[in-house]
Design a protein around this motif. Structure first.
Motif, PDB file in Angstrom:
ATOM      1  N   ILE A 147       0.838  -1.206   0.000  1.00 48.57           N
ATOM      2  CA  ILE A 147       0.000   0.000   0.000  1.00 48.57           C
ATOM      3  C   ILE A 147       0.867   1.247   0.000  1.00 48.57           C
ATOM      4  O   ILE A 147       0.577   2.243  -0.677  1.00 48.57           O
ATOM      5  CB  ILE A 147      -0.946  -0.012   1.213  1.00 48.57           C
ATOM      6  CG1 ILE A 147      -1.913  -1.198   1.132  1.00 48.57           C
ATOM      7  CG2 ILE A 147      -1.718   1.301   1.303  1.00 48.57           C
ATOM      8  CD1 ILE A 147      -2.836  -1.183  -0.052  1.00 48.57           C
ATOM      9  N   GLY A 148       1.950   1.222   0.783  1.00 49.58           N
ATOM     10  CA  GLY A 148       2.944   2.280   0.713  1.00 49.58           C
ATOM     11  C   GLY A 148       2.628   3.572   1.434  1.00 49.58           C
ATOM     12  O   GLY A 148       3.219   4.610   1.131  1.00 49.58           O
ATOM     13  N   LYS A 149       1.710   3.547   2.388  1.00 52.44           N
ATOM     14  CA  LYS A 149       1.401   4.757   3.142  1.00 52.44           C
ATOM     15  C   LYS A 149       2.495   5.059   4.168  1.00 52.44           C
ATOM     16  O   LYS A 149       3.303   4.201   4.507  1.00 52.44           O
ATOM     17  CB  LYS A 149       0.067   4.607   3.863  1.00 52.44           C
ATOM     18  CG  LYS A 149      -1.113   4.283   2.951  1.00 52.44           C
ATOM     19  CD  LYS A 149      -1.428   5.407   1.983  1.00 52.44           C
ATOM     20  CE  LYS A 149      -2.697   5.099   1.199  1.00 52.44           C
ATOM     21  NZ  LYS A 149      -3.013   6.160   0.210  1.00 52.44           N
ATOM     22  N   VAL A 150       2.475   6.269   4.688  1.00 51.42           N
ATOM     23  CA  VAL A 150       3.446   6.653   5.713  1.00 51.42           C
ATOM     24  C   VAL A 150       3.257   5.830   6.980  1.00 51.42           C
ATOM     25  O   VAL A 150       4.222   5.409   7.622  1.00 51.42           O
ATOM     26  CB  VAL A 150       3.332   8.157   6.039  1.00 51.42           C
ATOM     27  CG1 VAL A 150       4.178   8.517   7.267  1.00 51.42           C
ATOM     28  CG2 VAL A 150       3.770   8.993   4.839  1.00 51.42           C
ATOM     29  N   ALA A 151       2.006   5.585   7.349  1.00 45.31           N
ATOM     30  CA  ALA A 151       1.719   4.824   8.561  1.00 45.31           C
ATOM     31  C   ALA A 151       0.608   3.825   8.304  1.00 45.31           C
ATOM     32  O   ALA A 151      -0.337   4.090   7.551  1.00 45.31           O
ATOM     33  CB  ALA A 151       1.332   5.752   9.705  1.00 45.31           C
ATOM     34  N   SER A 152       0.737   2.664   8.915  1.00 44.14           N
ATOM     35  CA  SER A 152      -0.285   1.617   8.834  1.00 44.14           C
ATOM     36  C   SER A 152      -0.505   1.045  10.220  1.00 44.14           C
ATOM     37  O   SER A 152       0.403   1.035  11.050  1.00 44.14           O
ATOM     38  CB  SER A 152       0.160   0.495   7.892  1.00 44.14           C
ATOM     39  OG  SER A 152       0.513   0.986   6.622  1.00 44.14           O
ATOM     40  N   PHE A 153      -1.709   0.564  10.476  1.00 43.51           N
ATOM     41  CA  PHE A 153      -1.971  -0.117  11.739  1.00 43.51           C
ATOM     42  C   PHE A 153      -3.013  -1.198  11.514  1.00 43.51           C
ATOM     43  O   PHE A 153      -3.807  -1.142  10.572  1.00 43.51           O
ATOM     44  CB  PHE A 153      -2.430   0.862  12.830  1.00 43.51           C
ATOM     45  CG  PHE A 153      -3.765   1.510  12.567  1.00 43.51           C
ATOM     46  CD1 PHE A 153      -4.946   0.935  13.029  1.00 43.51           C
ATOM     47  CD2 PHE A 153      -3.849   2.703  11.856  1.00 43.51           C
ATOM     48  CE1 PHE A 153      -6.177   1.528  12.787  1.00 43.51           C
ATOM     49  CE2 PHE A 153      -5.073   3.300  11.605  1.00 43.51           C
ATOM     50  CZ  PHE A 153      -6.246   2.712  12.081  1.00 43.51           C
ATOM     51  N   VAL A 154      -2.990  -2.187  12.380  1.00 44.03           N
ATOM     52  CA  VAL A 154      -3.948  -3.280  12.316  1.00 44.03           C
ATOM     53  C   VAL A 154      -5.187  -2.887  13.101  1.00 44.03           C
ATOM     54  O   VAL A 154      -5.100  -2.486  14.266  1.00 44.03           O
ATOM     55  CB  VAL A 154      -3.346  -4.572  12.899  1.00 44.03           C
ATOM     56  CG1 VAL A 154      -4.398  -5.682  12.978  1.00 44.03           C
ATOM     57  CG2 VAL A 154      -2.155  -5.024  12.059  1.00 44.03           C
ATOM     58  N   SER A 155      -6.345  -2.964  12.468  1.00 46.43           N
ATOM     59  CA  SER A 155      -7.603  -2.706  13.164  1.00 46.43           C
ATOM     60  C   SER A 155      -8.305  -4.031  13.433  1.00 46.43           C
ATOM     61  O   SER A 155      -8.269  -4.944  12.607  1.00 46.43           O
ATOM     62  CB  SER A 155      -8.502  -1.770  12.358  1.00 46.43           C
ATOM     63  OG  SER A 155      -8.742  -2.291  11.067  1.00 46.43           O
ATOM     64  N   VAL A 156      -8.908  -4.145  14.614  1.00 38.62           N
ATOM     65  CA  VAL A 156      -9.526  -5.396  15.057  1.00 38.62           C
ATOM     66  C   VAL A 156     -10.927  -5.124  15.574  1.00 38.62           C
ATOM     67  O   VAL A 156     -11.295  -3.978  15.883  1.00 38.62           O
ATOM     68  CB  VAL A 156      -8.677  -6.067  16.162  1.00 38.62           C
ATOM     69  CG1 VAL A 156      -7.301  -6.436  15.633  1.00 38.62           C
ATOM     70  CG2 VAL A 156      -8.553  -5.157  17.385  1.00 38.62           C
ATOM     71  N   ARG A 157     -11.708  -6.192  15.687  1.00 36.78           N
ATOM     72  CA  ARG A 157     -13.034  -6.081  16.278  1.00 36.78           C
ATOM     73  C   ARG A 157     -12.876  -6.181  17.786  1.00 36.78           C
ATOM     74  O   ARG A 157     -12.280  -7.123  18.290  1.00 36.78           O
ATOM     75  CB  ARG A 157     -13.946  -7.210  15.782  1.00 36.78           C
ATOM     76  CG  ARG A 157     -14.046  -7.293  14.273  1.00 36.78           C
ATOM     77  CD  ARG A 157     -14.654  -6.067  13.649  1.00 36.78           C
ATOM     78  NE  ARG A 157     -16.079  -5.955  13.921  1.00 36.78           N
ATOM     79  CZ  ARG A 157     -17.027  -6.506  13.171  1.00 36.78           C
ATOM     80  NH1 ARG A 157     -16.690  -7.238  12.114  1.00 36.78           N
ATOM     81  NH2 ARG A 157     -18.296  -6.336  13.454  1.00 36.78           N
TER      82      ARG A 157
END
Length: 259
Positions: A147-157
């Motif tokens: 994806i190549g974004k500056v920041a990524s994070f894992v989202s969860v339920r």
């Protein structure tokens, strides 16, 4: 790729333990939760860690500097020589930088405090150190890199027994039910950050507040949705839940024990 672990908070919602030890040293089974997290990263080949210390940081230093796998792993004494029953990666294969980032420093400030250790890292991982998951970290990193974004994070339920409520402006309720049934997602604490993250931060910023808002405005923030196992140790009740899972052999985060 280095892994930054934020483990300097005071754990105010874990007073049953945090008055005597930092939350990251609260045990899941026979070892602290931070050991399980680091062992999971190490399974995927990420063995260079930066520990952002604060509250009772000396205890975290002492745990690793005096680490003895014989005290928590199954072992055998053979003619005076101790041997572990199981082979595999352990603390002896890890590189750990211990950095005092302040007692009351927020997450953003802790990250800035270790920036000098990340100068040669175009991309690095970061984590809150109080949750475990069976997330395939290789898959997450590969997708976030793509994806190549500056920041990524894992989202969860979000797990738990609380109920979410939807209501009209006049108070008329149109939904009451479990959190997971309301399409609610939260930050799961697994982050992949590029060096450019520091360009979006200002002094005093909390990482996921102002900087993430700036990233959103520039379309530089990516969320990797994950519906597998994820659990955080935020309260004493969470600690008991982890203990029950561990005792019953429900340890999906233990990739190193899977065939």
């Amino acid at each position: 790729m280095k892994v930054v672990l934020f483990c300097g908070g005071m754990g105010t919602r874990m007073r049953e333990y945090s008055q005597t030890i930092p939350k990251s040293l609260v045990h899941v089974g026979q070892r602290p939760i931070i050991w399980h997290l680091m062992r999971n990263f190490a399974h995927f080949g990420y063995t260079d860690f930066i520990l952002c210390l604060g509250y009772k940081g000396e205890m975290i230093r002492e745990y690793f500097l005096k680490y003895n796998p014989m005290l928590s792993g199954d072992c055998r004494l053979e003619k005076g020589v101790a041997r572990l029953h199981a082979d595999g990666t352990d603390v002896c294969d890890w590189n750990i930088d211990f950095v005092d980032t302040g007692l009351h420093t927020n997450i953003g400030g802790r990250l800035v405090a270790v920036r000098h250790l990340l100068k040669d890292e175009p991309v690095f991982l970061a984590n809150y150190s109080d949750q475990l998951s069976d997330l395939d970290i290789h898959q997450y990193v590969a997708k976030a890199q793509e994806i190549g974004k500056v920041a990524s994070f894992v989202s969860v339920r979000p797990p738990g027994s609380f109920h979410s409520v939807n209501a009209e402006a006049n108070g008329t309720v149109n939904y009451v039910g479990p959190w997971a049934d309301n399409k609610l997602w939260i930050n799961g604490g697994y982050m992949l950050l590029r060096q450019a993250i520091f360009d979006y931060m200002e002094p005093g910023d909390e990482l996921v507040e102002a900087p993430f808002q700036r990233l959103i405005q520039q379309q530089q923030l990516y969320s990797y949705r994950y519906e597998g196992f994820w659990k955080a140790m935020d309260t004493y009740k969470d600690k008991l839940s982890f203990d029950e899972d561990y005792d019953r052999g429900r340890r999906p985060w233990e990739y190193w024990n899977k065939t």
